[in-house]
Design a protein around this motif. Structure first.
Motif, PDB file in Angstrom:
ATOM      1  N   LYS A 289       0.831  -1.203   0.000  1.00 26.70           N
ATOM      2  CA  LYS A 289       0.000   0.000   0.000  1.00 26.70           C
ATOM      3  C   LYS A 289       0.873   1.264   0.000  1.00 26.70           C
ATOM      4  CE  LYS A 289      -3.964   1.917   2.524  1.00 26.70           C
ATOM      5  NZ  LYS A 289      -3.704   3.285   2.919  1.00 26.70           N
ATOM      6  N   LYS A 290       1.827   1.257   0.905  1.00 26.25           N
ATOM      7  CA  LYS A 290       2.694   2.431   1.063  1.00 26.25           C
ATOM      8  C   LYS A 290       3.488   2.720  -0.212  1.00 26.25           C
ATOM      9  CE  LYS A 290       5.369   5.371   3.449  1.00 26.25           C
ATOM     10  NZ  LYS A 290       4.860   6.746   3.456  1.00 26.25           N
TER      11      LYS A 290
ATOM     12  N   THR B 199       2.981   1.677  -3.302  1.00 32.46           N
ATOM     13  CA  THR B 199       2.104   2.023  -4.420  1.00 32.46           C
ATOM     14  C   THR B 199       1.670   3.480  -4.332  1.00 32.46           C
ATOM     15  OG1 THR B 199       1.284  -0.249  -4.373  1.00 32.46           O
ATOM     16  CG2 THR B 199       0.020   1.347  -5.657  1.00 32.46           C
ATOM     17  N   GLU B 200       1.206   3.862  -3.167  1.00 33.06           N
ATOM     18  CA  GLU B 200       0.715   5.239  -3.036  1.00 33.06           C
ATOM     19  C   GLU B 200       1.839   6.261  -3.121  1.00 33.06           C
ATOM     20  OE1 GLU B 200      -3.244   4.045  -0.438  1.00 33.06           O
ATOM     21  OE2 GLU B 200      -1.608   5.106   0.554  1.00 33.06           O
ATOM     22  N   ASP B 201       2.982   5.912  -2.567  1.00 37.89           N
ATOM     23  CA  ASP B 201       4.110   6.848  -2.637  1.00 37.89           C
ATOM     24  C   ASP B 201       4.564   7.083  -4.068  1.00 37.89           C
ATOM     25  OD1 ASP B 201       4.208   7.454  -0.005  1.00 37.89           O
ATOM     26  OD2 ASP B 201       5.951   6.235   0.484  1.00 37.89           O
TER      27      ASP B 201
ATOM     28  N   GLU C 106       2.694   6.437  -6.933  1.00 34.55           N
ATOM     29  CA  GLU C 106       1.616   6.876  -7.795  1.00 34.55           C
ATOM     30  C   GLU C 106       1.119   8.285  -7.479  1.00 34.55           C
ATOM     31  OE1 GLU C 106      -1.764   4.239  -7.723  1.00 34.55           O
ATOM     32  OE2 GLU C 106      -1.815   4.407  -9.919  1.00 34.55           O
ATOM     33  N   GLU C 107       0.952   8.565  -6.210  1.00 36.35           N
ATOM     34  CA  GLU C 107       0.293   9.821  -5.861  1.00 36.35           C
ATOM     35  C   GLU C 107       1.256  10.950  -5.522  1.00 36.35           C
ATOM     36  OE1 GLU C 107      -2.385   8.735  -2.699  1.00 36.35           O
ATOM     37  OE2 GLU C 107      -3.143   7.079  -3.925  1.00 36.35           O
ATOM     38  N   ARG C 108       2.427  10.589  -5.045  1.00 37.39           N
ATOM     39  CA  ARG C 108       3.254  11.662  -4.497  1.00 37.39           C
ATOM     40  C   ARG C 108       4.674  11.718  -5.016  1.00 37.39           C
ATOM     41  NH1 ARG C 108      -0.055  10.154  -0.273  1.00 37.39           N
ATOM     42  NH2 ARG C 108       1.234   8.355   0.203  1.00 37.39           N
TER      43      ARG C 108
ATOM     44  N   LYS D 181      -1.477  -5.902  -5.519  1.00 44.70           N
ATOM     45  CA  LYS D 181      -2.541  -5.111  -4.899  1.00 44.70           C
ATOM     46  C   LYS D 181      -2.609  -5.521  -3.436  1.00 44.70           C
ATOM     47  CE  LYS D 181      -5.290  -3.848  -8.784  1.00 44.70           C
ATOM     48  NZ  LYS D 181      -4.044  -3.533  -9.452  1.00 44.70           N
TER      49      LYS D 181
END
Length: 824
Positions: free
Chosen positions: A674-675, A677-679, A681-683, A753
RNA sequence: GCGGAUGUGGCGGAAUUGGCAGACGCACCAGACUUAGGAUCUGGCGGGUAACUCCGUGGGGGUUCGAGUCCCUUCAUCCGCACCA
């Protein structure tokens, strides 16, 4: 599998494997969503520097991540290969710019390949290649055809060292952007692109770019410099000519007490000729000419001017006001002439004070003194006074009504003024794309027909240092026939600014081998716009503005459906060493080649991504590199040591039945997915993504101590670890992936995922505060109600003791986090 | 001068929505293994204190039960623009 991690061996192996199997080759595929990842292409100076490594490492993480997420990813690379250094090298070493440039490209390409970036090398472009500049010339012809390329005589910035013209944008503090010598002014016939025609669209569409940093958008906004106001003309006493002025404050027009022309204003000589002031005015102008542009534009310079002897008539009240010339009025903004309202403009105020010119208040602010002198100009809100029938109106209302009045009485009209200038593209150099124009004595400037493109650069050229282009000396080049009448004609010998070449290269990558058109529209429409563009902030204004302009033009001529080239922009920070930008003169350069040879590309990439978030500056640290290398070694050993345990695994993971230790590892795996992926993709927070992977690695290392290992879980952990790490350090991950028994490349795996179920905890630790100070930590069931949490907190011995006999004023509960008991 | 960004241990940096400051890494300290260690592993590591605890996110003030995070003010550094009428 070897117990030792040898990056040199495995990196070469995998690079060859990828290349042989065309891993990164892409074609249009309607079944998949497309993703266009692009890094600014480099100038082929011959050697890769750390800034490049950073740029391409960032881009590669994005490209690999998107590919593993099911996107059809275009990730190309090329060369911004026209430009001065090649020519300077030619002059200095006697080599040919083409030879020098292509040798540099070859060398840099080898270096770049050792980084293991996922480029589709089949799409490589070089702007200095005739197959490419043929279409740079095509762009010129299209612009010309559409009235957007034109020639005019202009005072241009001349760099005496580079012997060429510079665009305003290339002059930094009065000095040449490249060689830092002082820039002169010179009058020359030059080609321009009418970017000003697009000023409003370039401004408006910034709104449509939420994926751009505000900083860059602000810079572009200021560069375009839109201001609303009005333009009106004033009669000059005793002359037929009229003077036009631009102002943003028409509401203060009754406060005009003098007016000022720029010293270069064409009417200056007309109004002073034969007057007693002529001598003084000429002297002043000559004195101004001696002042360099640097000093002229410095605010240190004191305002100075002289009276011309002429008077202008204010069309609003028919007042006669003196006309001055002064150093603070610039010829190249607005009309080169201003109305001066000292009461409400600080610059006019300073000037009026110095030369004892009258100051008349026409806007009454709340604290404007009734009597006595102003100490500074007042530019705030208020209402109009001393303005005839307009008295009492507010500033905004006054502006409207004055413009209205001027329009009705044909005095002037509302206008919008921009600071953006047309783009001067002529360069008196050899190593650039020749401007495809022929000068015919009968037909005038005539465009070269499309079918005659490219206008090739002659190869046999003498590189003298003269003020002129070397092409002026190549008869076989300039002597030609007129495409229109067939008569003898002379070819344009200027070449185009290299920014022209880089204004459309991103579309060429979509269809790099097309020999009829710069690109096929269908192909370009499949790939464009670029989804993520990455490069240095130094291109925030010039390159990005020009590329946007070209894209809008290509849209207008229906070549492309996008109006903006780059949906998202990431401006990376610089790579510093000892707090300063790496440079030869400072002797603080770290060579990527050496680092890669010693530690491997995976370590170099990992360090550079881990050391700092991409948009911030990065301080190079040899010890930090050591640390990254150590981490990869740890991963290597971890996989190596666990390998025997990973064989013949038949059992499946049943999350329900995991013991406590296994459950915590299972949780960590999913939390890490999760961490990371979000790091990414989003930031674009690659540094924290990597730190999360390190945490997982640490936990896996501790798992060695566990007696009854859950092998299926272990295998899952190691596989996910490798997949998550692979965009950052691809070679080692491929190797380890293969060594644990996988046949397919790790690059072909789907990005994992996370399972939200796995992240649900039975118990959480909450903090108990007394009046905001942490006093106790409690384990409570996850998602306990506020009441439950409160009860658990109040019943804990320590809290009981602390609250004993105290008055509890308030209890604040944040579920799963904290309880704050406020006492008195 | 105007505009923007940044300021957190010895260092690079984390803290995503106002909720445990210092994740992760480097450096350092101690220990283990060792002929050896600049390899590896284990542990420690903001400051004051013997300890309870107290202080701590450039400085000062404020809002709040609670501030690195919000508001005001101030300083420093960096970047962009620079008489834009």
């Amino acid at each position: 599998m070897d117990i030792r991690y040898e990056p040199g061996r495995i990196e070469k192996k995998w690079q060859e494997h990828w290349e042989k199997n065309n891993f990164y080759k892409v074609t249009e595929d309607e079944k998949k969503p497309k993703y266009y990842a692009l890094e600014m292409f480099p100038y082929p100076s011959g050697n890769l520097h750390m800034g490049h490594v950073r740029n391409y490492a960032i881009g590669d993480v994005v490209a690999r991540f998107k590919a593993m997420n099911g996107y059809n990813v275009l990730h190309p690379m090329g060369w911004d290969s026209f430009g001065l250094p090649a020519e300077n090298a030619a002059i200095k070493h006697g080599s040919h710019p083409a030879k020098w440039t292509f040798a540099n490209i070859d060398n840099m390409k080898i270096q770049l390949k050792t980084l293991g970036i996922s480029y589709d090398w089949d799409r490589e472009v070089a702007t200095c290649h005739p197959d490419y500049y043929k279409f740079t010339q095509w762009m010129f012809l299209k612009l010309y055809e559409n009235g957007l390329a034109y020639k005019k005589s202009a005072a241009v910035n001349w760099c005496p060292s580079c012997q060429t013209v510079l665009a305003n944008e290339q002059v930094v503090e009065g000095c040449c952007e490249r060689c830092e010598s002082k820039v002169d002014k010179k009058q020359l016939e030059q080609w321009f692109f009418k970017i000003t025609e697009y000023a409003q669209r370039l401004l408006d569409d910034l709104e449509k770019l939420p994926g751009w940093p505000d900083k860059v958008k602000t810079m572009q906004k200021n560069w375009i410099g839109r201001s609303e106001g009005c333009q009106f003309s004033m009669a000059i006493e005793g002359h037929d000519e009229k003077l036009t002025v631009f102002t943003t404050r028409p509401d203060t027009v009754f406060g005009v007490t003098y007016r000022v022309l720029a010293p270069e204003h064409p009417l200056v000589s007309a109004i002073t000729k034969g007057t007693p002031q002529e001598e003084e005015v000429t002297a002043f102008i000559n004195q101004i000419k001696l002042v360099s542009d640097v000093d002229r534009s410095s605010n240190e310079l004191e305002k100075a001017g002289v009276f011309t002897g002429a008077y202008a008539i204010n069309p609003m009240n028919n007042e006669k006001v003196p006309i001055w010339i002064a150093n603070y009025v610039l010829m190249d903004y607005g009309t080169g002439a201003i109305m001066a309202v000292p009461a409400h403009d600080q610059r006019d105020f300073d000037f009026a004070k110095k030369y004892d010119l009258p100051i008349r208040v026409v806007i009454q602010g709340s604290d404007t003194p009734d009597k006595g002198e102003l100490s500074e100009a007042y530019s705030g809100e208020g209402f109009m006074v001393n303005s005839g029938s307009f008295n009492g109106l507010s500033v905004t209302e006054g502006q409207k009504q004055i413009i209205d009045h001027m329009e009705r009485n044909s005095i002037g009209n509302g206008t919008i003024n921009y600071r953006l200038r047309d783009w001067l593209i002529s360069r008196q150099r050899y190593w650039g794309a020749p401007i495809p124009i022929v000068y015919c004595p009968h037909c005038g400037p005539t465009p070269v027909p499309y079918e005659d493109l490219p206008v090739l650069l002659p190869e046999d050229v003498d590189f003298k240092i003269t003020g002129e282009s070397p092409l002026n000396y190549v008869e076989s080049f300039y002597k030609t026939v007129c495409p229109a009448c067939g008569g003898e004609a002379r070819r344009e010998t200027d070449t185009m600014d290299t920014f022209v070449c880089s204004s459309w290269y991103f579309t060429r990558y979509c269809d790099p081998a097309n020999s009829n058109l710069p690109f096929d529209s269908d192909k370009a429409n499949y790939w464009m716009p670029v989804d993520q563009y990455i490069g240095g902030v130094e291109h925030a204004i010039l390159h990005l503005m020009y590329a946007r302009f070209f894209t809008k033009f290509l849209y207008d001529i229906k070549m492309i459906d996008s109006q903006e080239p780059f949906s998202n922009l990431l401006t990376q920070g610089m790579v510093l060493k000892d707090g300063a930008k790496m440079s030869k003169s400072k002797g603080n350069v770290v060579s990527p080649e050496e680092i890669i040879n010693y530690y491997g590309a995976d370590t170099a990439r990992l360090f550079i991504l881990f050391a700092s978030p991409p948009e911030k500056d990065l301080e190079w640290s040899d010890q930090g590199v050591e640390g990254s290398s150590r981490f990869l070694n740890r991963v290597w050993r971890l996989v190596h040591d666990y390998m025997p345990e990973l064989k013949d695994i038949t059992e499946e993971i049943n999350p329900e039945s995991l013991n406590k230790v296994d459950k915590s590892l299972y949780y960590k795996i999913h939390a890490t997915i999760k961490k990371v992926t979000e790091d990414i993709e989003e930031r674009f927070n690659f540094n924290t993504a990597i730190s999360a992977i390190m945490e997982l690695t640490n936990q896996l290392n501790s798992y060695r101590e566990v007696k009854d290992k859950n092998k299926a879980l272990l295998k899952l952990a190691i596989e996910e670890l490798l997949i998550l790490l692979s965009p950052f350090s691809p070679h080692i991950c491929e190797e380890l992936w293969q060594s644990i028994g996988n046949q397919d490349s790790i690059y072909l795996q789907s990005w994992p995922k996370y399972d939200p179920e796995a992240l649900v905890l039975d118990e959480v630790e909450v903090v108990v505060q007394i009046s905001g100070k942490v006093k106790e930590r409690l384990r409570v069931p996850a998602n306990a109600s506020k009441d439950e949490m409160t009860q658990l907190a109040l019943n804990s011995p320590k809290i009981k003791q602390l609250t004993n006999g105290k008055n509890i004023v308030k209890i604040i509960v944040v579920p799963n986090k904290l309880i704050n008991i406020v006492i008195k």
